[in-house]
Scaffold this motif. Structure first.
Motif, short mmCIF file in Angstrom:
data_model
loop_
_atom_site.label_atom_id
_atom_site.label_comp_id
_atom_site.label_asym_id
_atom_site.label_seq_id
_atom_site.Cartn_x
_atom_site.Cartn_y
_atom_site.Cartn_z
N GLU A 8 0.74 -1.24 0.03
CA GLU A 8 -0.06 -0.04 -0.06
C GLU A 8 0.75 1.24 0.17
OE1 GLU A 8 -3.21 0.02 2.84
OE2 GLU A 8 -3.02 -2.12 3.11
N ILE A 9 1.80 1.37 0.73
CA ILE A 9 2.98 2.32 0.93
C ILE A 9 3.60 2.53 -0.53
CG2 ILE A 9 4.93 3.33 1.83
CD1 ILE A 9 4.25 1.08 4.15
N ARG A 10 3.91 1.55 -1.25
CA ARG A 10 4.42 1.74 -2.69
C ARG A 10 3.31 2.45 -3.54
NH1 ARG A 10 6.54 -3.57 -1.93
NH2 ARG A 10 8.63 -3.17 -1.05
N ALA A 11 2.16 1.97 -3.40
CA ALA A 11 1.03 2.53 -4.25
C ALA A 11 1.05 4.13 -3.65
CB ALA A 11 -0.10 1.94 -3.76
N LEU A 12 1.03 4.33 -2.48
CA LEU A 12 0.92 5.80 -2.11
C LEU A 12 2.04 6.71 -2.46
CD1 LEU A 12 -0.46 5.38 1.67
CD2 LEU A 12 -1.73 6.05 -0.23
N THR A 13 3.33 6.13 -2.73
CA THR A 13 4.34 7.00 -2.99
C THR A 13 4.58 6.96 -4.53
OG1 THR A 13 5.70 4.95 -2.42
CG2 THR A 13 5.65 6.56 -0.99
N GLY A 14 3.67 6.30 -5.36
CA GLY A 14 3.80 6.36 -6.98
C GLY A 14 4.76 5.34 -7.21
N ALA A 15 5.38 4.45 -6.37
CA ALA A 15 6.29 3.40 -6.94
C ALA A 15 5.42 2.52 -7.99
CB ALA A 15 6.71 2.89 -5.78
N PRO A 16 6.20 1.71 -8.68
CA PRO A 16 5.49 0.57 -9.57
C PRO A 16 4.34 -0.26 -8.80
CG PRO A 16 8.00 0.38 -9.43
CD PRO A 16 7.57 1.45 -8.61
N ALA A 17 3.65 -0.57 -9.42
CA ALA A 17 2.22 -1.29 -8.96
C ALA A 17 2.69 -2.31 -7.97
CB ALA A 17 1.32 -1.94 -9.99
N LEU A 199 11.78 1.65 -2.32
CA LEU A 199 10.21 1.52 -2.48
C LEU A 199 10.06 1.72 -3.87
CD1 LEU A 199 9.20 4.19 0.35
CD2 LEU A 199 8.55 1.98 0.24
N ALA A 200 11.07 2.32 -4.89
CA ALA A 200 10.95 2.48 -5.99
C ALA A 200 11.09 0.99 -6.76
CB ALA A 200 11.87 3.58 -6.47
N GLN A 201 12.05 0.44 -6.30
CA GLN A 201 12.65 -0.94 -7.00
C GLN A 201 12.02 -2.15 -6.44
OE1 GLN A 201 17.06 -0.77 -8.03
NE2 GLN A 201 16.72 1.48 -8.43
N GLY A 202 11.56 -2.17 -5.48
CA GLY A 202 10.97 -3.61 -4.73
C GLY A 202 11.86 -4.35 -4.64
N PHE A 203 12.93 -4.23 -4.37
CA PHE A 203 13.82 -5.59 -4.32
C PHE A 203 13.68 -5.94 -2.78
CE2 PHE A 203 16.24 -1.53 -4.20
CZ PHE A 203 16.83 -1.64 -2.63
N THR A 204 13.93 -7.08 -2.38
CA THR A 204 14.17 -7.70 -1.11
C THR A 204 15.46 -7.01 -0.39
OG1 THR A 204 12.96 -9.68 -1.77
CG2 THR A 204 14.15 -9.61 0.41
N ALA A 205 15.28 -6.54 0.76
CA ALA A 205 16.79 -6.26 1.40
C ALA A 205 16.78 -6.59 2.80
CB ALA A 205 16.32 -4.54 1.59
N LEU A 206 17.99 -7.09 3.06
CA LEU A 206 18.48 -7.80 4.32
C LEU A 206 19.58 -6.80 4.83
CD1 LEU A 206 17.19 -10.21 5.31
CD2 LEU A 206 19.33 -11.52 4.67
N LEU A 207 19.61 -6.11 5.97
CA LEU A 207 20.66 -5.08 6.47
C LEU A 207 20.97 -5.57 7.60
CD1 LEU A 207 21.44 -2.19 6.79
CD2 LEU A 207 19.39 -1.67 7.95
N VAL A 208 22.21 -5.85 7.75
CA VAL A 208 22.98 -6.04 8.99
C VAL A 208 23.06 -5.02 9.82
CG1 VAL A 208 25.00 -7.35 10.03
CG2 VAL A 208 23.40 -8.55 8.55
N THR A 209 23.06 -4.85 11.03
CA THR A 209 23.27 -3.42 11.81
C THR A 209 23.55 -3.63 13.20
OG1 THR A 209 23.10 -1.14 12.08
CG2 THR A 209 20.97 -2.92 11.92
N HIS A 210 24.23 -2.85 13.78
CA HIS A 210 24.51 -2.59 15.37
C HIS A 210 23.55 -1.83 15.86
CE1 HIS A 210 28.99 -4.27 14.96
NE2 HIS A 210 28.20 -4.83 15.99
N ASP A 211 22.97 -0.98 14.91
CA ASP A 211 22.37 0.10 15.26
C ASP A 211 20.77 -0.19 15.33
OD1 ASP A 211 20.99 2.54 15.73
OD2 ASP A 211 22.21 3.76 14.24
N VAL A 212 20.31 -0.08 16.61
CA VAL A 212 18.92 -0.51 16.55
C VAL A 212 17.83 0.56 15.93
CG1 VAL A 212 17.03 -1.16 18.37
CG2 VAL A 212 19.29 -1.99 18.57
N ALA A 213 18.35 1.67 16.26
CA ALA A 213 17.46 2.86 15.73
C ALA A 213 17.42 2.75 14.22
CB ALA A 213 17.95 4.05 16.01
#
Lengths: 285, 263
Positions: A8-17, A199-213
């Motif tokens: 739904e967010i993608r639709a709202l931001t004008g990203a691909p269907a 949001l624009a490209q719709g790939f799956t993303a996996l982020l490793v981070t120390h930073d909880v925020a």
């Protein structure tokens, strides 16, 4: 505040269907994944499903195995047991679909910025350059295309690395603490940039981070890894763009941080058994 | 110190100052020769050296000898450098090749190559082959060692990045490994150029019928000290030119590296 589906967010931001976005991301399945270095078990029977187009953040203390998970997924290391499937296919056959961003930018210093982005891109010279310039424009660095990487700041280098990853239109983007070395302001800019491109490209993303925020700011889902297995799997039901100042954001961040801190640091546990054999000490003396 | 700050000297003065001492030495040398204090058999006057150089150039003899020496240097460099580069690449890139060849090469390296001259004469006689062999041997080791270490010094994280971006085989070598090793390889080239001239000088004085070394040896027979000095100066000029060429190559190929950027 209700839970909003990422489509739904993608639709709202004008990203691909939504349909397109679902198609462009890849579905991941870890099946009993284990990995050990010498005697130390780094990952222990990890079972996990990640939806196509989902943004997942992995947090945990140093040495908990979160980077190893990413390196296994990138094919840089081989699992000890179990397997990984992308869209139901074993990993080996689908390597081209994923791209990895490292902790450091790892730009080739002997190639200009645009040539770094074009690295490994198939096609004619003109097409490759056009694609690379477009990717640079996406990260706001089109005007630096013909400079040497040594002229860029740390944040700019990571933006070039992001462009280099995304120019391949990956269906899965792996981010191995790519923002760890950047200053706070640059990090927030990078968060917005990564979120916008995701949001624009719709790939799956996996982020490793120390930073909880950082994890709460970007991810649909936050995973905590402890002792080589998943100790927490938390959905982040905040609407995008997320406001860091909001009470809901702060409460979630606090929850995750408390949970991370419950576990004693790994250094304390590792201190007890010495891995240095007697023979090595003799050489040092 | 204080005076140079308070009264800055004009620009042209700063530019000619470094040349004052060499010019003074040349003038003293010329004067000493003309006044008869310095025997021309020991050292001819600078003007006589210049005149000899001019005569040799005008007769075309100088060019013939220069060509002969240059050809020997270039061919020897290409052969020795090529083989050194090849072994540097495979030994730097493959552990098996290193285990197989490196120890042998290191043993051979400890033999001063000029010590082989008697053997080289026995093998090749006094023809061109022996001289090329010596030059090739002289340039082999600097190129080999520096290529080897250049390849080993390539940032492993960049290689990993290249692999994860789908590079392998030739494309990985061409885009990541060779450019990464290039600073080291070019250091080897500069050392090798020095060894190239040194070896050539010695090789040409053994026995030759052309080349700058032959010219010098021939002049010695007839006590033509002026021509001997011309030959020595020619070697100096050629060595300097080779060094300048290597520097230009570094500036061109390593222009991405801030350490080599033109000031």
């Amino acid at each position: 505040m209700g839970v909003i589906d990422s489509n739904e967010i993608r639709a709202l931001t004008g990203a691909p269907a939504p349909g397109d976005a679902r198609k462009s991301g890849v579905r991941i399945r870890f099946d009993g994944l284990s990995k050990a270095y010498a005697a130390r078990q780094v990952l222990n029977d990890v079972n996990l499903d990640i939806d196509a187009g989902e943004f997942v953040a992995i947090v945990g203390r140093s040495g908990c195995g979160k980077s190893t998970l990413l390196r296994l997924l990138a094919g840089l290391e081989q699992p000890g047991a179990g397997g990984i499937a992308l869209d139901g296919e074993p990993l080996q056959q689908t390597r081209d679909e994923l791209r990895l961003m490292f902790q450091d930018a790892r730009l080739l210093p002997w190639r200009t910025v645009v040539d770094n982005v074009a690295l490994g891109l198939p096609g004619s010279r003109a097409d490759v350059r056009r694609a690379a310039l477009a990717a640079l424009a996406d990260v706001g660095l089109a005007d630096r295309a013909d400079e040497w990487p040594s002229r860029l700041s740390g944040g700019q280098r990571q933006r070039v690395a992001l462009a280099r990853a995304l120019v391949h239109r990956p269906r899965l983007l792996l981010l191995d603490e790519p923002l760890g070395a950047l200053d706070a302001l640059t990090r927030i800019e990078m968060h917005q940039l990564i979120e916008r491109l995701w949001l624009a490209q719709g790939f799956t993303a996996l982020l490793v981070t120390h930073d909880v925020a950082e994890a709460v700011a970007l991810a649909d889902r936050v995973l905590l890894i402890e002792d080589g297995s998943i100790a927490l799997d938390l959905r982040v039901p905040l609407a995008r763009p997320r406001e860091r100042g909001s009470a809901a954001f702060a409460a979630l961040e606090d929850d995750v941080l408390r949970r991370v801190l419950q576990h004693p640091p790994l250094e304390d546990q590792a201190a007890a058994p010495s891995t240095v054999s007697f023979g090595q000490w003799r050489w040092a003396a | 110190m204080a005076s140079t700050i308070s009264s800055p000297s004009p620009r042209w003065l700063g530019q000619i100052t470094p040349w004052l001492v060499p010019v003074a030495i040349l003038a003293a040398w010329q004067a000493a020769a003309q006044l008869g204090w310095l025997s021309t058999r020991i050292l001819p006057a600078p003007s006589a050296v210049l005149a000899a150089a001019w005569t040799l150039a005008a007769s075309g003899e100088l060019l013939t000898h220069l060509k002969a020496s240059f050809a020997r240097a270039a061919i020897g460099f290409a052969i020795g450098g090529g083989i050194g580069f090849f072994f540097g690449l495979i030994n730097g890139g493959y552990r098996l090749a290193e285990n197989l060849f490196d120890t042998t090469l290191q043993m051979v390296r400890n033999v001063p190559h000029l010590a082989l001259i008697p053997l080289v004469i026995l093998w090749f006689g006094i023809g061109e082959e022996g001289k090329l062999f010596l030059v090739a041997l002289g340039v082999f080791f600097p190129i080999y060692l520096n290529t080897f270490h250049g390849i080993r010094a390539v940032d492993a994280s960049l290689v990993e990045m290249g692999r994860s971006y789908g590079l392998s085989g030739w494309s990985l070598f061409h885009h990541v490994i060779l450019p990464g090793a290039l600073p080291g390889i070019l250091v080897g080239v500069r050392y090798a150029l020095g060894f190239m001239w040194l070896t050539l000088i010695v090789a040409e004085t053994i026995s030759a019928t052309s080349g700058i070394g032959y010219m010098a040896m021939n002049a010695r027979e007839f006590l033509q000290t002026d021509i001997v000095v011309v030959a020595i100066l020619l070697y100096a000029v050629l060595g300097k030119l080779a060094d300048v060429a290597a520097r230009l190559l570094e500036r061109r190929l390593l222009r991405w590296n801030p350490a080599y950027a033109p000031a």
